[in-house]
Design an enzyme around this catalytic site. Structure first.
Site, PDB file in Angstrom:
ATOM      1  N   HIS A 104      26.197  38.892  38.746  1.00 45.21           N
ATOM      2  CA  HIS A 104      26.682  37.682  39.876  1.00 45.21           C
ATOM      3  C   HIS A 104      26.084  37.582  40.617  1.00 45.21           C
ATOM      4  O   HIS A 104      25.890  35.924  41.556  1.00 45.21           O
ATOM      5  CB  HIS A 104      28.130  38.028  40.310  1.00 45.21           C
ATOM      6  CG  HIS A 104      28.865  36.589  40.384  1.00 45.21           C
ATOM      7  ND1 HIS A 104      28.430  36.845  41.994  1.00 45.21           N
ATOM      8  CD2 HIS A 104      29.145  35.914  40.362  1.00 45.21           C
ATOM      9  CE1 HIS A 104      29.359  35.102  41.854  1.00 45.21           C
ATOM     10  NE2 HIS A 104      29.544  35.298  40.620  1.00 45.21           N
ATOM     11  N   HIS A 106      36.067  37.721  32.328  1.00 39.97           N
ATOM     12  CA  HIS A 106      35.943  37.694  33.634  1.00 39.97           C
ATOM     13  C   HIS A 106      34.786  38.187  34.111  1.00 39.97           C
ATOM     14  O   HIS A 106      35.404  39.351  34.654  1.00 39.97           O
ATOM     15  CB  HIS A 106      36.042  36.651  34.442  1.00 39.97           C
ATOM     16  CG  HIS A 106      35.660  36.403  35.870  1.00 39.97           C
ATOM     17  ND1 HIS A 106      36.339  36.747  36.836  1.00 39.97           N
ATOM     18  CD2 HIS A 106      35.151  35.165  35.600  1.00 39.97           C
ATOM     19  CE1 HIS A 106      35.015  35.798  37.235  1.00 39.97           C
ATOM     20  NE2 HIS A 106      34.292  34.924  36.628  1.00 39.97           N
TER      21      HIS A 106
END
Ligand code: G3P
Ligand code: MG
Length: 252
Positions: free
Chosen positions: A66, A24
């Protein structure tokens, strides 16, 4: 969502080459998330795929990051969507994680693809548009992936929480393997998959129930869940028929 009486439930046929564990944001427990170092750490730890997030710079270049703001993962300030690539490239994206990883930069999507090629890593590319930039981020990401995805790698899975980004990506390049991303699976999940010719959905592990998992997988669709670092939870989800998990490291 059950199919209305007399109507067959939709059937999905997901690919079979997506691994059970996907690193991830790269292997983000071991290296700064969404950097080339995190991809290298994933490969070194034996992961075959990584997930990472794509947003547009202020001048419209897809970059791997992100948050909408720079403060958490770089030494910069302000918004990614208001900062040109040339400025983003001066920022340190590693020191916040560990001093010895200072010098990591925010990768462009193009640089990320070159690293995947070098490392032999597959990927789930998550389109993560800044608010107000959903359609352009989706379209630009889909186009660049169509042009530059390394031929030797398995095709990417392209996901997003943003229906607008996914719609624009799909319009720009319908042939990518799309997966809608949900915090909580909505009632119309099957219709939303069908609009993208998707064969899988991605969702939060925390919000998934066994009943939902069984309802989705009964149609043949694959479920991939984020973010699972706990081994007991991983085993429970696999037991419910979940295909793959996004993990910051191997679940322990
Ligand atoms: O793509 C799965 C997962 O990364 C979604 O959540 O916030 O970590 O991008 P987030
Ligand atoms: Mg993500």
């Amino acid at each position: 969502m059950s199919a209305p009486a007399g109507e067959a439930a939709p059937r999905f046929r997901p690919r079979t080459d997506v691994p059970r564990l996907i690193a991830h944001r790269g292997l983000s427990a071991a290296a700064p998330e969404n950097t080339i170092a995190a991809f290298e750490a994933a490969e070194a730890a034996g992961f075959a795929w990584v997930e990472f997030d794509v947003m547009l710079s202020g001048d419209g270049v897809p970059v791997v990051i992100h948050d909408e703001t720079l403060g958490r993962t770089t030494d910069g300030r302000g918004k990614v969507a208001e900062t040109p690539l040339a400025t983003l490239k001066t920022l340190d994206a590693g020191r916040w994680f560990a001093p010895q990883l200072a010098g990591q930069r925010i990768p462009t999507l193009e640089e990320a693809l070159a690293a995947l090629d070098r490392l032999g890593l597959g990927a789930n590319v998550e389109i993560k548009p800044a608010r107000g930039h959903e359609a352009e981020t989706g379209a630009a990401t889909a186009r660049l992936l169509a042009e530059r995805w390394p031929a030797r790698l398995a095709p990417p899975v392209v996901s997003s929480f943003s229906p607008t980004a996914l719609k624009a990506a799909h319009a720009a390049h319908p042939a990518h393997d799309y997966a809608p991303l949900f915090e909580r699976i909505p009632k119309d999940w099957a219709a939303r998959m069908q609009a993208l010719s998707a064969q899988a959905l991605h969702c939060s592990a925390k919000r998934l129930s066994e009943a939902q998992a069984r309802e989705v997988t009964a149609t043949g669709a694959a479920i991939r869940c984020y973010t699972v670092n706990d081994r007991a939870m991983a085993e429970r989800l696999f037991g419910w028929g979940v295909e793959s998990l996004f993990a910051d490291d191997r679940p322990t």
